[in-house]
Design a protein around this motif. Structure first.
Motif, PDB file in Angstrom:
ATOM      1  N   ASP A  72     -12.939   6.510   0.078  1.00 36.65           N
ATOM      2  CA  ASP A  72     -12.453   5.904   1.326  1.00 36.65           C
ATOM      3  C   ASP A  72     -11.065   6.419   1.681  1.00 36.65           C
ATOM      4  OD1 ASP A  72     -14.749   4.414   1.641  1.00 36.65           O
ATOM      5  OD2 ASP A  72     -13.951   2.685   0.556  1.00 36.65           O
ATOM      6  N   LYS A  73     -10.225   6.573   0.667  1.00 34.49           N
ATOM      7  CA  LYS A  73      -8.868   7.051   0.915  1.00 34.49           C
ATOM      8  C   LYS A  73      -8.874   8.487   1.421  1.00 34.49           C
ATOM      9  CE  LYS A  73      -6.817   3.994  -2.575  1.00 34.49           C
ATOM     10  NZ  LYS A  73      -6.159   3.900  -3.893  1.00 34.49           N
ATOM     11  N   LEU A  74      -9.723   9.302   0.855  1.00 43.18           N
ATOM     12  CA  LEU A  74      -9.826  10.688   1.301  1.00 43.18           C
ATOM     13  C   LEU A  74     -10.348  10.754   2.729  1.00 43.18           C
ATOM     14  CD1 LEU A  74      -9.638  13.701   0.678  1.00 43.18           C
ATOM     15  CD2 LEU A  74     -11.959  13.586  -0.266  1.00 43.18           C
ATOM     16  N   ILE A  75     -11.339   9.934   3.042  1.00 45.36           N
ATOM     17  CA  ILE A  75     -11.879   9.889   4.408  1.00 45.36           C
ATOM     18  C   ILE A  75     -10.794   9.473   5.387  1.00 45.36           C
ATOM     19  CG2 ILE A  75     -13.456   8.637   5.931  1.00 45.36           C
ATOM     20  CD1 ILE A  75     -15.442   8.595   3.586  1.00 45.36           C
ATOM     21  N   LEU A  76      -9.984   8.490   4.997  1.00 43.41           N
ATOM     22  CA  LEU A  76      -8.905   8.033   5.871  1.00 43.41           C
ATOM     23  C   LEU A  76      -7.938   9.164   6.190  1.00 43.41           C
ATOM     24  CD1 LEU A  76      -7.162   5.884   7.297  1.00 43.41           C
ATOM     25  CD2 LEU A  76      -6.119   5.402   5.058  1.00 43.41           C
ATOM     26  N   VAL A  77      -7.458   9.857   5.165  1.00 47.13           N
ATOM     27  CA  VAL A  77      -6.489  10.933   5.384  1.00 47.13           C
ATOM     28  C   VAL A  77      -7.094  12.036   6.248  1.00 47.13           C
ATOM     29  CG1 VAL A  77      -5.094  12.707   4.273  1.00 47.13           C
ATOM     30  CG2 VAL A  77      -5.233  10.414   3.262  1.00 47.13           C
ATOM     31  N   LEU A  78      -8.326  12.410   5.953  1.00 51.29           N
ATOM     32  CA  LEU A  78      -8.987  13.439   6.750  1.00 51.29           C
ATOM     33  C   LEU A  78      -9.151  12.995   8.196  1.00 51.29           C
ATOM     34  CD1 LEU A  78     -11.736  14.705   4.270  1.00 51.29           C
ATOM     35  CD2 LEU A  78      -9.688  15.933   5.016  1.00 51.29           C
ATOM     36  N   ALA A  79      -9.539  11.733   8.392  1.00 48.61           N
ATOM     37  CA  ALA A  79      -9.755  11.232   9.750  1.00 48.61           C
ATOM     38  C   ALA A  79      -8.458  11.217  10.556  1.00 48.61           C
ATOM     39  CB  ALA A  79     -10.358   9.826   9.698  1.00 48.61           C
ATOM     40  N   VAL A  80      -7.352  10.876   9.908  1.00 48.88           N
ATOM     41  CA  VAL A  80      -6.063  10.834  10.602  1.00 48.88           C
ATOM     42  C   VAL A  80      -5.705  12.191  11.179  1.00 48.88           C
ATOM     43  CG1 VAL A  80      -3.567  10.604  10.234  1.00 48.88           C
ATOM     44  CG2 VAL A  80      -5.123   8.847   9.362  1.00 48.88           C
ATOM     45  N   PHE A  81      -5.910  13.237  10.416  1.00 47.94           N
ATOM     46  CA  PHE A  81      -5.509  14.566  10.888  1.00 47.94           C
ATOM     47  C   PHE A  81      -6.637  15.322  11.597  1.00 47.94           C
ATOM     48  CE2 PHE A  81      -2.477  13.572   7.485  1.00 47.94           C
ATOM     49  CZ  PHE A  81      -1.299  13.732   8.203  1.00 47.94           C
ATOM     50  N   ALA A  82      -7.883  15.005  11.266  1.00 50.47           N
ATOM     51  CA  ALA A  82      -9.006  15.690  11.917  1.00 50.47           C
ATOM     52  C   ALA A  82      -9.077  15.353  13.401  1.00 50.47           C
ATOM     53  CB  ALA A  82     -10.317  15.325  11.229  1.00 50.47           C
ATOM     54  N   ILE A  83      -8.592  14.185  13.803  1.00 51.57           N
ATOM     55  CA  ILE A  83      -8.653  13.795  15.210  1.00 51.57           C
ATOM     56  C   ILE A  83      -7.830  14.740  16.085  1.00 51.57           C
ATOM     57  CG2 ILE A  83      -6.716  12.170  15.196  1.00 51.57           C
ATOM     58  CD1 ILE A  83     -10.115  11.604  16.904  1.00 51.57           C
ATOM     59  N   THR A  84      -6.884  15.481  15.473  1.00 54.26           N
ATOM     60  CA  THR A  84      -6.141  16.513  16.214  1.00 54.26           C
ATOM     61  C   THR A  84      -6.571  17.915  15.784  1.00 54.26           C
ATOM     62  OG1 THR A  84      -4.318  16.678  14.610  1.00 54.26           O
ATOM     63  CG2 THR A  84      -4.122  14.995  16.340  1.00 54.26           C
ATOM     64  N   ALA A  85      -7.773  18.019  15.201  1.00 57.69           N
ATOM     65  CA  ALA A  85      -8.255  19.304  14.677  1.00 57.69           C
ATOM     66  C   ALA A  85      -7.229  19.918  13.720  1.00 57.69           C
ATOM     67  CB  ALA A  85      -8.586  20.271  15.812  1.00 57.69           C
ATOM     68  N   PHE A  86      -6.481  19.040  13.035  1.00 57.71           N
ATOM     69  CA  PHE A  86      -5.473  19.401  12.035  1.00 57.71           C
ATOM     70  C   PHE A  86      -4.276  20.147  12.634  1.00 57.71           C
ATOM     71  CE2 PHE A  86      -9.541  19.078   9.830  1.00 57.71           C
ATOM     72  CZ  PHE A  86      -9.231  18.101   8.901  1.00 57.71           C
ATOM     73  N   ALA A  87      -4.189  20.187  13.968  1.00 59.58           N
ATOM     74  CA  ALA A  87      -3.040  20.842  14.606  1.00 59.58           C
ATOM     75  C   ALA A  87      -1.738  20.137  14.260  1.00 59.58           C
ATOM     76  CB  ALA A  87      -3.235  20.879  16.129  1.00 59.58           C
ATOM     77  N   ALA A  88      -1.777  18.814  14.073  1.00 56.99           N
ATOM     78  CA  ALA A  88      -0.566  18.054  13.777  1.00 56.99           C
ATOM     79  C   ALA A  88       0.132  18.556  12.523  1.00 56.99           C
ATOM     80  CB  ALA A  88      -0.889  16.566  13.639  1.00 56.99           C
ATOM     81  N   LEU A  89      -0.641  19.078  11.577  1.00 54.17           N
ATOM     82  CA  LEU A  89      -0.066  19.514  10.304  1.00 54.17           C
ATOM     83  C   LEU A  89       0.868  20.710  10.448  1.00 54.17           C
ATOM     84  CD1 LEU A  89      -3.190  19.126   8.002  1.00 54.17           C
ATOM     85  CD2 LEU A  89      -1.126  17.709   7.999  1.00 54.17           C
ATOM     86  N   ALA A  90       0.822  21.388  11.598  1.00 56.05           N
ATOM     87  CA  ALA A  90       1.705  22.537  11.815  1.00 56.05           C
ATOM     88  C   ALA A  90       3.083  22.120  12.304  1.00 56.05           C
ATOM     89  CB  ALA A  90       1.075  23.504  12.829  1.00 56.05           C
ATOM     90  N   SER A  91       3.312  20.825  12.465  1.00 55.11           N
ATOM     91  CA  SER A  91       4.613  20.328  12.926  1.00 55.11           C
ATOM     92  C   SER A  91       5.278  19.488  11.847  1.00 55.11           C
ATOM     93  CB  SER A  91       4.443  19.479  14.185  1.00 55.11           C
ATOM     94  OG  SER A  91       5.617  18.742  14.472  1.00 55.11           O
ATOM     95  N   PRO A  92       6.612  19.567  11.716  1.00 57.68           N
ATOM     96  CA  PRO A  92       7.298  18.680  10.761  1.00 57.68           C
ATOM     97  C   PRO A  92       7.180  17.210  11.134  1.00 57.68           C
ATOM     98  CG  PRO A  92       8.880  19.919  12.089  1.00 57.68           C
ATOM     99  CD  PRO A  92       7.544  20.517  12.362  1.00 57.68           C
ATOM    100  N   LEU A  93       6.797  16.902  12.368  1.00 54.91           N
ATOM    101  CA  LEU A  93       6.613  15.502  12.753  1.00 54.91           C
ATOM    102  C   LEU A  93       5.497  14.840  11.949  1.00 54.91           C
ATOM    103  CD1 LEU A  93       8.301  16.584  15.218  1.00 54.91           C
ATOM    104  CD2 LEU A  93       7.082  14.880  16.593  1.00 54.91           C
ATOM    105  N   ALA A  94       4.605  15.651  11.394  1.00 49.77           N
ATOM    106  CA  ALA A  94       3.531  15.087  10.563  1.00 49.77           C
ATOM    107  C   ALA A  94       4.090  14.339   9.358  1.00 49.77           C
ATOM    108  CB  ALA A  94       2.583  16.191  10.111  1.00 49.77           C
TER     109      ALA A  94
END
Length: 469
Positions: A270-292
């Motif tokens: 469940d925890k892994l699904i949560l983390v993936l869902a948080v960032f997958a909703i932006t197609a992981f684009a958010a991870l390219a910013s320090p704001l993540a």
């Protein structure tokens, strides 16, 4: 024409120019406010009640509107709600509640907060990426699973955090660090754990070059969290503690480190699904910013919690994360030279993801005809409300708490220290009773409060009411 006479014309012209520049953001804000207002209205009209929280916050708003201390009997006799979570800024909703004293007022206020935050994010996207990419990202945020889940769980304090956090992070994208810091400060009065979010904003400001300002804000955020959870909340809590300190596995770390480590492994899927869902909703684009990085405090307390609800994609816990990841996505798609070449198709993909995911989340109910018809127990619920007099003392399960709170002194059926009430209300369809709801309301009231001369005054469509003679 005199200067004073021309002032209204100048103000109107300035407002018109501002509205023209932000037309797309205003339209996105209005549309999403309307969608979530419709959803919340149908929830309210159909007596769909996921928890006791709306009843709690309705009692809180009534207290503020009547200029009383924020004591909430649903939580227990004399319970000071600021000793549960620290959210004094919720008092800003009290004037609205005073005009329209209803739990529905809070649901509409929450929809407006979502709409405003979507407008801010849309404006940020339009400014940095262009009109259509900006609109796509703003709408994708508004339809994201975390926002839908938050609205479906009804009113919570994080609703007020959404526009405030959106304003702070949008200023970060503009590299206006002082504005970002100032906008973040109200978060300290919305919920205690947001002090750590403020601290994370300070870290990003420091990374972006304003080191003194950023480190100072980090110190303020950490200090506010520490003071609130170790001094303020225990001082206001009836039991003299911060109620949620023991929810975290971290609390066991020194007392029983092996048990703490074992606890971290609980619910790992469940925890892994949560983390993936948080960032997958932006197609992981958010991870390219320090704001993540600003997601880390919220994810940390949730992933180290012993409460399974905190690992879920349901409820309101992911709403602030949606603000962070979508603004981070804008930041990732923007450079000093302008939008990255793929900004437009990526923004379209984000909007598409949000729309597709909506099929599995609460807004999908708006496409079902049953949403617009009365609930099966509609008449029974209204009959129960009609039989209970104003200013009565009532004990109820969760279904009618928010409906009774504006005009009675209502307690949950397990509220500590509840007095002998004038009425006991049972909704046999309420999930609080499990598979065996009470069938005799007089017997049930007697079990709870002893023989007080109870008589059954209503038994209709699963709603039972006992009155004390």
């Amino acid at each position: 024409m005199s200067s004073s006479a021309s002032t209204p014309a100048r103000v109107a012209s300035a407002v018109g120019a501002w509205a023209g520049r932000h037309r797309a953001a205003l339209l996105a804000s209005a549309a999403l406010t309307a969608v979530y207002t419709l959803f919340s209205w149908r929830q309210w009209a159909r007596f769909e009640v996921p928890s006791w929280d709306l009843g709690i916050f309705t009692q809180l708003m009534r207290a503020y509107a009547e200029l009383r201390a924020p004591v909430v009997p649903i939580k227990g006799e004399g319970f000071m709600l600021l000793g549960d979570h620290f959210h004094p800024l919720l008092a800003v909703f009290a004037p609205l509640y005073a005009l329209w004293p209803s739990g529905l007022t809070l649901l509409v206020a929450q929809a407006v907060c979502v709409g405003i935050s979507a407008g801010i994010i849309t404006a940020c996207g339009v400014r940095h990426l262009g009109r259509w990419p900006g609109v796509a990202i703003g709408v994708a945020y508004g339809l994201s699973w975390g926002i839908q889940s938050a609205v479906a769980s009804q009113f919570h304090e994080v609703a007020l955090a959404l526009p405030v956090l959106a304003a702070s992070l949008s200023a970060l994208v503009r590299r206006q660090h002082r504005a970002a810091a100032l906008w973040s400060l109200p978060l300290l009065g919305i919920k205690e754990d947001l002090g750590l979010t403020v601290a994370a904003i300070g870290v990003v400001i420091a990374i972006r070059g304003s080191r003194r300002l950023g480190l100072g804000l980090t110190a303020v955020g950490v200090g506010a969290f520490w003071i609130t959870t170790t001094v303020v909340l225990p001082a206001l809590n009836p039991d003299g503690v911060w109620d949620y300190a023991e929810d975290s596995i971290v609390a066991q770390l020194f007392a029983d480190p092996l048990a703490a480590l074992a606890g971290l492994g609980a619910g790992v899927t469940d925890k892994l699904i949560l983390v993936l869902a948080v960032f997958a909703i932006t197609a992981f684009a958010a991870l390219a910013s320090p704001l993540a990085l600003i997601t880390l405090p919220t994810l940390a307390w949730r992933l180290t919690s012993e409460v399974p609800f905190h690992w879920s994609t349901e409820w309101h816990y992911s709403a602030v994360l949606m603000v962070v990841v979508f603004v981070a996505a804008i930041d990732a798609l923007y450079t000093r030279q302008g939008p990255v070449p793929l900004a437009r198709p990526i923004a379209a993909v984000l909007a598409g993801i949000a729309v597709v995911v909506s099929a599995w989340f609460p807004l999908a109910s708006l496409t079902q005809w049953t949403t617009y018809s009365p609930a099966l127990q509609h008449q029974g619920a209204h009959a129960a409300l009609e039989v209970i007099e104003d200013d009565a003392v009532v004990v109820s399960d969760i279904t009618l708490l928010a409906y009774l709170a504006p005009r009675t002194e209502v307690y949950w059926l397990r509220s500590p220290g509840a007095p002998v009430p004038d009425y006991v209300v049972v909704d046999q369809a309420s999930g609080g009773y499990g598979a065996n709801p009470p069938r005799d309301v007089v017997q049930y009231a007697t079990e709870l409060f002893g023989d007080q001369g109870w008589v059954e005054v209503l038994n209709h469509q699963g709603f039972l009411v006992a009155a004390r003679e």
